[in-house]
Structures are given as C-alpha cells and as structure tokens.
Design a protein around this motif. Structure first.
Motif, short mmCIF file in Angstrom:
data_model
loop_
_atom_site.label_atom_id
_atom_site.label_comp_id
_atom_site.label_asym_id
_atom_site.label_seq_id
_atom_site.Cartn_x
_atom_site.Cartn_y
_atom_site.Cartn_z
N ALA A 160 -6.30 -0.45 -4.33
CA ALA A 160 -6.20 -1.07 -3.19
C ALA A 160 -5.29 -0.60 -1.94
O ALA A 160 -5.65 -0.80 -0.81
CB ALA A 160 -6.02 -2.62 -3.65
N ALA A 161 -4.16 0.07 -2.39
CA ALA A 161 -3.21 0.20 -1.36
C ALA A 161 -3.68 1.67 -0.63
O ALA A 161 -2.93 2.29 0.25
CB ALA A 161 -1.69 0.44 -1.81
N ALA A 206 -4.42 -9.42 2.53
CA ALA A 206 -4.36 -8.58 1.34
C ALA A 206 -5.64 -8.46 0.76
O ALA A 206 -6.30 -9.49 0.70
CB ALA A 206 -3.16 -9.32 0.10
N PRO A 207 -5.99 -7.35 -0.10
CA PRO A 207 -7.19 -7.34 -0.51
C PRO A 207 -7.40 -8.30 -1.69
O PRO A 207 -6.46 -8.65 -2.31
CB PRO A 207 -7.13 -5.80 -1.23
CG PRO A 207 -6.31 -5.13 -0.50
CD PRO A 207 -5.12 -6.16 -0.02
N LEU A 231 1.67 -2.10 -1.23
CA LEU A 231 1.88 -2.06 0.13
C LEU A 231 2.45 -3.47 0.39
O LEU A 231 2.50 -4.35 -0.30
CB LEU A 231 0.77 -1.89 1.17
CG LEU A 231 0.06 -0.64 1.26
CD1 LEU A 231 -1.28 -0.78 2.00
CD2 LEU A 231 1.12 0.43 1.57
N PRO A 232 3.51 -3.66 1.48
CA PRO A 232 4.11 -5.07 1.82
C PRO A 232 3.14 -5.84 1.98
O PRO A 232 3.16 -7.18 1.60
CB PRO A 232 4.89 -4.65 3.08
CG PRO A 232 4.99 -3.28 3.05
CD PRO A 232 3.82 -2.50 2.47
N TRP A 233 1.93 -5.85 2.56
CA TRP A 233 0.98 -6.91 2.77
C TRP A 233 1.68 -8.15 3.29
O TRP A 233 1.84 -9.25 2.51
CB TRP A 233 0.06 -7.39 1.57
CG TRP A 233 -0.86 -6.23 1.18
CD1 TRP A 233 -1.91 -5.55 1.97
CD2 TRP A 233 -0.86 -5.51 0.00
NE1 TRP A 233 -2.32 -4.63 1.28
CE2 TRP A 233 -1.95 -4.57 0.14
CE3 TRP A 233 -0.10 -5.29 -1.19
CZ2 TRP A 233 -2.30 -3.49 -0.89
CZ3 TRP A 233 -0.41 -4.51 -2.22
CH2 TRP A 233 -1.63 -3.48 -1.81
N VAL A 272 -4.81 -10.13 -4.79
CA VAL A 272 -4.31 -11.42 -5.06
C VAL A 272 -4.80 -11.55 -6.34
O VAL A 272 -3.97 -12.47 -7.14
CB VAL A 272 -5.44 -12.37 -3.93
CG1 VAL A 272 -5.22 -13.73 -4.46
CG2 VAL A 272 -4.84 -11.86 -2.40
N SER A 273 -5.70 -11.14 -7.02
CA SER A 273 -6.19 -11.57 -8.47
C SER A 273 -5.22 -10.89 -9.28
O SER A 273 -4.86 -11.59 -10.20
CB SER A 273 -7.51 -10.84 -8.66
OG SER A 273 -7.99 -11.08 -9.89
N VAL A 274 -4.68 -9.77 -9.15
CA VAL A 274 -3.58 -9.26 -9.82
C VAL A 274 -2.44 -9.94 -9.85
O VAL A 274 -1.72 -10.48 -10.87
CB VAL A 274 -3.29 -8.01 -9.73
CG1 VAL A 274 -2.05 -7.25 -10.34
CG2 VAL A 274 -4.50 -7.00 -10.00
#
Length: 123
Positions: free
Chosen positions: A105-106, A50-51, A42-44, A55-57
């Motif tokens: 996550a999206a 953001a999940p 998603l655009p976040w 962020v980790s990815v």
C-alpha cells in the motif's frame, strides 16, 4: 500522531461499546498498531488519506491486542483448552502477511535480500 483508525471502528469489529479501563487500553492499542503500521509503511499523517487496507491492518492488530491484552497463547479450564498458533502475532505486532500488505500500500516494491544459512557446508 493520530491513530490510523478510530475507536468506533474498533468497537464495531468487537461488537460492543468499550468503557473505562478497557476503552483506555483500546485507544492505546490503536496508537500502538498505528505506530507498527507506519513503521512498515508511510507516515500517513492524515488518517483520512491512508489506504483502506492500511486502516484494516491497523484495526486487526488493535483488535488482537484488545481481545487478548495479556498476550496469552493458551488457556485451559477443566476439560476446555484453547491454543493460538505460535505463528499468530500477539499484541499490536503485525504478521508477515500484514507487513506485506502495508508495504504494498505504501508503494514499496522491488528486490529484497533474504538471509541464507549454511546447510552443513553446502553453501
């Protein structure tokens, strides 16, 4: 658009502070990784929402590019040799597993199609 992760978090992963050209390249890596993640998710627009896995990815992809900006898969010097697996993405590209994490996550789930190949006319 603001990157999904910040430079301080990337520096923490790297275990050092970045300066000069390396800092500029790391900022570009965060922007590129964020674009890759957003393209699959998603655009976040607000990174704070953001999940955590997203962020980790983003950080993982930016770290790969920062550690290996030229995308080398192998290096050798004298008797020393090091080679990365061909399946490992280079640059800010995402692995298939990372793409699945971002899509999950999206909230993207459901039925997907898979390409099929003919095995000598068996299909």
């Amino acid at each position: 658009m603001t990157p999904l992760a910040d430079l301080a978090a990337l520096e923490a992963r790297l275990g050092r502070t970045l300066a000069g050209e390396e800092r500029t390249q790391a900022e570009a890596a965060l922007a590129d990784a964020s674009a890759q993640v957003r393209a699959h998710g998603l655009p976040w627009p607000d990174p704070a929402t953001a999940p955590t896995i997203v962020v980790s990815v983003t950080l993982a992809a930016a770290e790969r590019r920062t550690r290996n900006p030229d995308g080398f898969r192998m290096e050798m010097q004298g008797a020393y040799q090091y080679q990365l697996p061909a399946s490992l993405p280079v640059g800010a590209a995402l692995s298939e597993a990372e793409i699945r994490l971002v899509r999950s996550a999206a909230g993207f789930a459901g039925i997907f199609s898979a390409p099929m190949e003919s095995l000598g006319g068996l299909l």
